[in-house]
Design an enzyme around this catalytic site. Structure first.
Site, PDB file in Angstrom:
ATOM      1  N   GLN A  55     -35.746  30.861 -20.493  1.00  0.00           N
ATOM      2  CA  GLN A  55     -36.673  30.354 -21.383  1.00  0.00           C
ATOM      3  C   GLN A  55     -36.348  30.225 -22.927  1.00  0.00           C
ATOM      4  OE1 GLN A  55     -37.990  32.860 -19.299  1.00  0.00           O
ATOM      5  NE2 GLN A  55     -39.039  31.658 -17.919  1.00  0.00           N
ATOM      6  N   ASN A  75     -40.128  26.737 -20.886  1.00  0.00           N
ATOM      7  CA  ASN A  75     -39.440  26.972 -19.758  1.00  0.00           C
ATOM      8  C   ASN A  75     -37.870  26.162 -19.787  1.00  0.00           C
ATOM      9  OD1 ASN A  75     -40.637  28.833 -18.250  1.00  0.00           O
ATOM     10  ND2 ASN A  75     -42.057  27.506 -17.563  1.00  0.00           N
ATOM     11  N   CYS A  84     -44.739  35.201 -21.011  1.00  0.00           N
ATOM     12  CA  CYS A  84     -43.378  35.538 -20.564  1.00  0.00           C
ATOM     13  C   CYS A  84     -43.299  37.210 -20.970  1.00  0.00           C
ATOM     14  CB  CYS A  84     -42.356  34.771 -21.088  1.00  0.00           C
ATOM     15  SG  CYS A  84     -40.727  35.523 -20.571  1.00  0.00           S
ATOM     16  N   GLY A  85     -43.594  37.826 -20.134  1.00  0.00           N
ATOM     17  CA  GLY A  85     -43.492  39.280 -20.502  1.00  0.00           C
ATOM     18  C   GLY A  85     -42.156  39.909 -20.916  1.00  0.00           C
ATOM     19  N   ASN A  86     -41.249  39.459 -19.915  1.00  0.00           N
ATOM     20  CA  ASN A  86     -39.855  39.940 -20.456  1.00  0.00           C
ATOM     21  C   ASN A  86     -39.535  39.363 -21.768  1.00  0.00           C
ATOM     22  OD1 ASN A  86     -38.777  41.642 -18.487  1.00  0.00           O
ATOM     23  ND2 ASN A  86     -38.450  39.880 -17.241  1.00  0.00           N
ATOM     24  N   ASN A 168     -50.945  33.305 -17.605  1.00  0.00           N
ATOM     25  CA  ASN A 168     -50.284  32.372 -16.822  1.00  0.00           C
ATOM     26  C   ASN A 168     -50.556  32.579 -15.254  1.00  0.00           C
ATOM     27  OD1 ASN A 168     -48.546  34.690 -16.670  1.00  0.00           O
ATOM     28  ND2 ASN A 168     -46.742  33.352 -17.033  1.00  0.00           N
ATOM     29  N   HIS A 170     -50.207  33.206 -11.464  1.00  0.00           N
ATOM     30  CA  HIS A 170     -49.155  33.836 -10.351  1.00  0.00           C
ATOM     31  C   HIS A 170     -50.034  33.735  -9.134  1.00  0.00           C
ATOM     32  CE1 HIS A 170     -46.698  35.647 -13.079  1.00  0.00           C
ATOM     33  NE2 HIS A 170     -47.436  35.510 -13.946  1.00  0.00           N
ATOM     34  N   ASN A 201     -46.152  30.699 -10.854  1.00  0.00           N
ATOM     35  CA  ASN A 201     -45.162  31.616 -10.621  1.00  0.00           C
ATOM     36  C   ASN A 201     -45.404  32.225  -9.404  1.00  0.00           C
ATOM     37  OD1 ASN A 201     -44.034  31.773 -13.416  1.00  0.00           O
ATOM     38  ND2 ASN A 201     -46.245  32.118 -13.745  1.00  0.00           N
ATOM     39  N   GLU A 219     -40.059  31.588 -10.562  1.00  0.00           N
ATOM     40  CA  GLU A 219     -40.857  31.134 -11.993  1.00  0.00           C
ATOM     41  C   GLU A 219     -41.017  29.686 -12.049  1.00  0.00           C
ATOM     42  OE1 GLU A 219     -40.544  33.406 -15.579  1.00  0.00           O
ATOM     43  OE2 GLU A 219     -39.109  34.690 -14.902  1.00  0.00           O
ATOM     44  N   CYS A 228     -39.261  39.044 -14.116  1.00  0.00           N
ATOM     45  CA  CYS A 228     -40.319  38.311 -14.592  1.00  0.00           C
ATOM     46  C   CYS A 228     -41.354  39.499 -14.898  1.00  0.00           C
ATOM     47  CB  CYS A 228     -40.764  37.265 -13.455  1.00  0.00           C
ATOM     48  SG  CYS A 228     -42.323  36.499 -14.176  1.00  0.00           S
ATOM     49  N   GLY A 231     -44.726  38.380 -14.080  1.00  0.00           N
ATOM     50  CA  GLY A 231     -44.838  38.423 -12.283  1.00  0.00           C
ATOM     51  C   GLY A 231     -44.877  40.162 -11.979  1.00  0.00           C
TER      52      GLY A 231
END
Length: 304
Positions: A55, A75, A84-86, A168, A170, A201, A219, A228, A231
């Site tokens: 990303q 993306n 996007c958590g990371n 987002n 999932h 995702n 993803e 993720c 995720g």
């Protein structure tokens, strides 16, 4: 001057980072003008001919009165997404490393809502990922009513999954062994299943015990990544509502471990994990897709 130089724009400064191998190109769009077209993002994301990343993360001035920054996520296919958590953890470390803020608790505006990021020691960041959404219409997921699990038909087979939004969408399937799960073949099919109108995702979740799970995620717009964050949060929510996981879970991904805590419905999901700085660099973009003028004076070499 050659034709190639006349068609080239100024330099754009960037930083390469990763969270458990989920890697990012991070751009400060506060200190320098910035604009990229989707086709340019796809070129930069290429791991052979570009920088290579899952990303692109962009830091912008806030658009709300009670936040510190706007956080945008693109993306590898050039599409803009909500969460996007990371990336959020890397975002928090980036704005402090770049001295854009000295706060340890940072509020950021995303397309999926406002996140609160808390910077700890040794590059670890805790992210308040917000309250998960389980109402199908809000995920979005096509269903008449909310269920713990939903059957999806694909290629004549029925697959059972949970649907969760962490800002987002999932879909989470419980599998016996993530190493044997058909992530590369089933993931892209379920990502684009008609019941996920905004795509999704797709997580493949293996339960070890109530406090430990393994996870692989295909993803949306990027393919399978080494980790993720959103995720992992969705997987713990899905596992907990099905009675398979506890309130605090060590989630083992291919790139490492995240700690996910959720106290139950109506409460926010908390995610804790590491970040890593890889290198800084500058690149020259085509004039038609580049910023007008860069204000930074770093040299054009990439520094390890």
């Amino acid at each position: 001057m050659s034709d190639s130089r006349r068609s080239s724009g100024p330099l754009l400064s960037f930083t390469k980072m990763h969270g458990l191998g989920n890697d990012f190109m991070v751009v400060d769009a506060i200190s320098q003008p910035f604009r990229l077209r989707p086709e340019t993002i796809r070129t930069l994301a290429d791991r052979h001919f570009g920088i290579g990343f899952d990303q692109l993360l962009v830091v912008e001035p806030p658009g709300l009165p009670d936040v510190d920054f706007r956080y945008r996520i693109f993306n590898a296919d050039g599409s803009e997404v909500e969460q996007c958590g990371n990336g959020a953890r890397c975002f928090a470390r980036f704005v402090r490393d770049q001295r854009l803020t000295n706060r340890k608790v940072i509020r950021v505006q995303t397309a999926g809502g406002v996140l609160e990021l808390k910077v700890g020691k040794d590059g670890w960041v805790t992210v308040n990922m917000g309250v998960p959404e389980l109402n199908p219409a809000a995920i979005p997921f096509a269903a008449d009513s909310r269920q713990l699990v939903y059957p999806l038909e694909m290629d004549g087979e029925i697959f059972t999954l949970s649907a969760v939004s962490m800002g987002n969408p999932h879909g989470v399937l419980v599998v016996d062994n993530v190493d044997a799960a058909p992530v590369e073949t089933l993931g892209p099919k379920l990502e684009r299943h008609p019941r996920f109108p905004a795509r999704a995702n797709i997580g493949f979740l293996q339960i070890i015990d109530a406090g430990h799970a393994r996870l692989r995620v295909f993803e949306r717009g990027s393919g399978e990544t080494l980790a993720c964050g959103s995720g992992a949060c969705a997987a713990v929510v899905a596992g907990q509502i099905r009675g398979l996981l506890g309130k605090r879970v060590d989630v083992e991904l291919r790139g490492g471990h995240l700690v996910i805590e959720w106290q139950g419905e109506g409460t926010a999901v908390m995610m804790e994990g590491p970040t890593a700085h890889v290198f800084e660099g500058q690149l020259r973009l085509p004039a038609e897709t580049s910023p007008r003028r860069s204000r930074r004076g770093k040299d054009s070499r990439q520094n390890p």
